[in-house]
Write a protein that holds these residues in place. Structure first.
Motif, PDB file in Angstrom:
ATOM      1  N   PHE A   1      50.312  42.798  42.574  1.00 51.82           N
ATOM      2  CA  PHE A   1      50.432  43.680  41.518  1.00 51.82           C
ATOM      3  C   PHE A   1      49.591  43.308  40.347  1.00 51.82           C
ATOM      4  O   PHE A   1      48.846  43.851  39.709  1.00 51.82           O
ATOM      5  N   PHE A   2      49.833  41.965  39.800  1.00 56.12           N
ATOM      6  CA  PHE A   2      49.224  41.493  38.517  1.00 56.12           C
ATOM      7  C   PHE A   2      47.995  41.388  39.144  1.00 56.12           C
ATOM      8  O   PHE A   2      47.026  41.156  37.856  1.00 56.12           O
ATOM      9  N   GLN A   3      47.566  40.692  40.147  1.00 57.31           N
ATOM     10  CA  GLN A   3      46.192  40.323  40.218  1.00 57.31           C
ATOM     11  C   GLN A   3      45.143  41.559  40.068  1.00 57.31           C
ATOM     12  O   GLN A   3      44.113  41.545  39.509  1.00 57.31           O
ATOM     13  N   VAL A   4      45.656  42.670  40.910  1.00 56.64           N
ATOM     14  CA  VAL A   4      44.761  43.752  41.273  1.00 56.64           C
ATOM     15  C   VAL A   4      45.073  44.808  40.077  1.00 56.64           C
ATOM     16  O   VAL A   4      44.062  45.154  39.433  1.00 56.64           O
ATOM     17  N   LEU A   5      46.023  45.138  39.450  1.00 65.02           N
ATOM     18  CA  LEU A   5      46.386  46.116  38.430  1.00 65.02           C
ATOM     19  C   LEU A   5      46.420  45.744  36.883  1.00 65.02           C
ATOM     20  O   LEU A   5      45.868  46.386  36.051  1.00 65.02           O
ATOM     21  N   VAL A   6      46.534  44.413  36.872  1.00 63.75           N
ATOM     22  CA  VAL A   6      46.862  43.837  35.403  1.00 63.75           C
ATOM     23  C   VAL A   6      45.394  43.377  35.198  1.00 63.75           C
ATOM     24  O   VAL A   6      44.978  43.185  34.266  1.00 63.75           O
ATOM     25  N   ILE A   7      45.194  42.064  35.929  1.00 62.88           N
ATOM     26  CA  ILE A   7      44.040  41.172  35.935  1.00 62.88           C
ATOM     27  C   ILE A   7      42.995  41.860  36.108  1.00 62.88           C
ATOM     28  O   ILE A   7      41.897  41.707  35.708  1.00 62.88           O
ATOM     29  N   GLN A   8      43.110  42.869  37.179  1.00 62.88           N
ATOM     30  CA  GLN A   8      41.898  43.692  37.596  1.00 62.88           C
ATOM     31  C   GLN A   8      40.663  42.676  38.108  1.00 62.88           C
ATOM     32  O   GLN A   8      39.642  42.895  37.881  1.00 62.88           O
ATOM     33  N   GLN A   9      41.156  41.558  39.049  1.00 57.59           N
ATOM     34  CA  GLN A   9      40.000  41.176  39.634  1.00 57.59           C
ATOM     35  C   GLN A   9      40.473  40.571  40.979  1.00 57.59           C
ATOM     36  O   GLN A   9      41.677  40.702  41.253  1.00 57.59           O
ATOM     37  N   PRO A  10      39.555  40.357  41.782  1.00 58.26           N
ATOM     38  CA  PRO A  10      39.739  40.433  43.350  1.00 58.26           C
ATOM     39  C   PRO A  10      40.384  38.816  43.571  1.00 58.26           C
ATOM     40  O   PRO A  10      40.283  37.969  42.813  1.00 58.26           O
ATOM     41  N   LEU A  11      41.306  39.012  44.607  1.00 56.02           N
ATOM     42  CA  LEU A  11      41.916  37.645  44.955  1.00 56.02           C
ATOM     43  C   LEU A  11      40.883  36.542  45.384  1.00 56.02           C
ATOM     44  O   LEU A  11      40.270  36.794  46.070  1.00 56.02           O
ATOM     45  N   PRO A  12      40.903  35.318  44.540  1.00 55.55           N
ATOM     46  CA  PRO A  12      39.839  34.345  44.773  1.00 55.55           C
ATOM     47  C   PRO A  12      40.294  33.685  46.131  1.00 55.55           C
ATOM     48  O   PRO A  12      41.435  33.488  46.358  1.00 55.55           O
ATOM     49  N   ASN A  13      39.403  33.272  46.798  1.00 58.78           N
ATOM     50  CA  ASN A  13      39.365  32.324  48.095  1.00 58.78           C
ATOM     51  C   ASN A  13      40.593  33.105  48.930  1.00 58.78           C
ATOM     52  O   ASN A  13      41.572  32.602  49.472  1.00 58.78           O
ATOM     53  N   VAL A  14      40.305  34.306  49.329  1.00 54.89           N
ATOM     54  CA  VAL A  14      41.377  34.992  50.227  1.00 54.89           C
ATOM     55  C   VAL A  14      41.649  34.444  51.413  1.00 54.89           C
ATOM     56  O   VAL A  14      42.890  34.222  51.812  1.00 54.89           O
ATOM     57  N   GLY A  15      40.436  33.594  52.366  1.00 50.54           N
ATOM     58  CA  GLY A  15      41.009  32.979  53.407  1.00 50.54           C
ATOM     59  C   GLY A  15      41.940  31.726  53.345  1.00 50.54           C
ATOM     60  O   GLY A  15      42.845  31.752  54.192  1.00 50.54           O
ATOM     61  N   GLN A  16      41.794  30.980  52.029  1.00 46.07           N
ATOM     62  CA  GLN A  16      42.555  29.888  52.032  1.00 46.07           C
ATOM     63  C   GLN A  16      43.699  30.354  51.520  1.00 46.07           C
ATOM     64  O   GLN A  16      45.027  29.706  51.821  1.00 46.07           O
TER      65      GLN A  16
END
Length: 234
Positions: free
Chosen positions: A17-32
Motif C-alpha cells: 500500500f505505502f510503496q504503490v500508493l504513497v511512495i508511488q514507486q515500483p517495488l525494487p528487486n522484486v525477485g529478491q
C-alpha cells in the motif's frame, strides 16, 4: 504454512500500500523480495512447529517434574539457569549489546578499542542475563507462594522511575530497550512453558491466572539491572 501466510499477509499488504500508493514507486528487486518472502514463510512455519513440538513440551515437562519432585531449591536453580542461559543466547540482545558498545565508544564513554567495546558488550549481556535469571526465580516463588503479581510489577516500576532520575542519561534508553530484547524468540517459549507447567502441577493454582506473568517480570528486571550497571560503569 497456511497459518504463516495468513499471519504475514497484513504486513505484505501494508508494505504494498505505502510503496504503490504513497511512495508511488515500483517495488525494487522484486525477485529478491519474493524469494525472501518465501524464506520468511518457511522459516516462520518451521519455527512455530519447532516451538510446539520441542521447546514448549520440554519446558513444561521439566517444570512439572521439579514440582512433583518437591524440591524447591532445584526448581529455583533450574529457573535461574533457564533464564540466564536463554537470555545470553538471545540474538537480539547480542546485537543490541554490540551496538551499544559501539555508540558508547563513539561518545567517549569507553575507550574506542575492540577489547574495551567487547568488555562493555559482554558486561551488558551478563547483566541482562543475570536479571532475567533472578526474575524467573522471583516468578517461580510467586507461583509457589501465591504472591500477588500486580504488587511485584507496581513495585518494580516505581523502583525503575526512581532509578531513572539518578542513572546516567546515556544508559536510560539502553536500559528500557533491554526489557524488550530479552523477551524474544528463545526466551519467551521456554519461560511461558515453565510458568504454565509449574502452575498446572501445583494444587490450588490456576494456569490461566498463575501460569502467566513470568515474561512481565523478565521484561522489568533488566531495566533495573541495566540502570544500576550504568550507574556503576559510567
Amino acid at each position: 504454512m497456511l497459518d504463516s501466510i495468513r499471519d504475514l499477509t497484513p504486513i505484505v499488504l501494508v508494505i504494498l500500500f505505502f510503496q504503490v500508493l504513497v511512495i508511488q514507486q515500483p517495488l525494487p528487486n522484486v525477485g529478491q523480495v519474493l524469494a525472501g518472502l518465501v524464506l520468511v514463510v518457511l522459516g516462520l512455519t518451521f519455527f512455530i512447529h519447532g516451538l510446539e513440538q520441542g521447546l514448549f513440551p520440554i519446558g513444561g515437562s521439566m517444570a512439572r517434574a521439579f514440582a512433583n519432585k518437591g524440591s524447591l531449591g532445584w526448581l529455583l536453580i533450574f529457573a535461574f539457569s533457564l533464564g540466564f542461559g536463554t537470555t545470553v543466547a538471545e540474538p537480539a540482545l547480542i546485537a543490541v549489546a554490540a551496538e551499544a558498545a559501539k555508540i558508547a565508544a563513539e561518545g567517549n564513554m569507553i575507550e574506542a578499542t575492540d577489547a574495551s567495546m567487547a568488555s562493555y558488550a559482554q558486561g551488558l549481556r551478563m547483566t541482562v542475563a543475570l536479571s532475567v535469571g533472578i526474575a524467573l526465580v522471583i516468578g517461580v516463588l510467586r507461583i509457589v507462594r501465591n504472591w500477588s503479581l500486580q504488587w511485584l510489577i507496581i513495585g518494580g516500576y516505581i523502583l525503575v522511575m526512581i532509578m531513572t532520575f539518578f542513572a546516567p542519561i546515556e544508559i536510560i534508553g539502553i536500559a528500557y530497550d533491554s526489557g524488550g530484547v530479552t523477551t524474544s524468540t528463545i526466551t519467551v517459549p521456554l519461560v511461558t512453558a515453565l510458568g504454565i507447567g509449574l502452575a498446572t502441577s501445583i494444587k490450588g493454582r490456576n494456569p490461566m491466572i498463575d501460569g502467566f506473568g513470568l515474561i512481565a517480570l523478565a521484561s522489568l528486571t533488566p531495566i533495573i539491572f541495566v540502570l544500576g550497571y550504568g550507574m556503576i560503569m559510567i
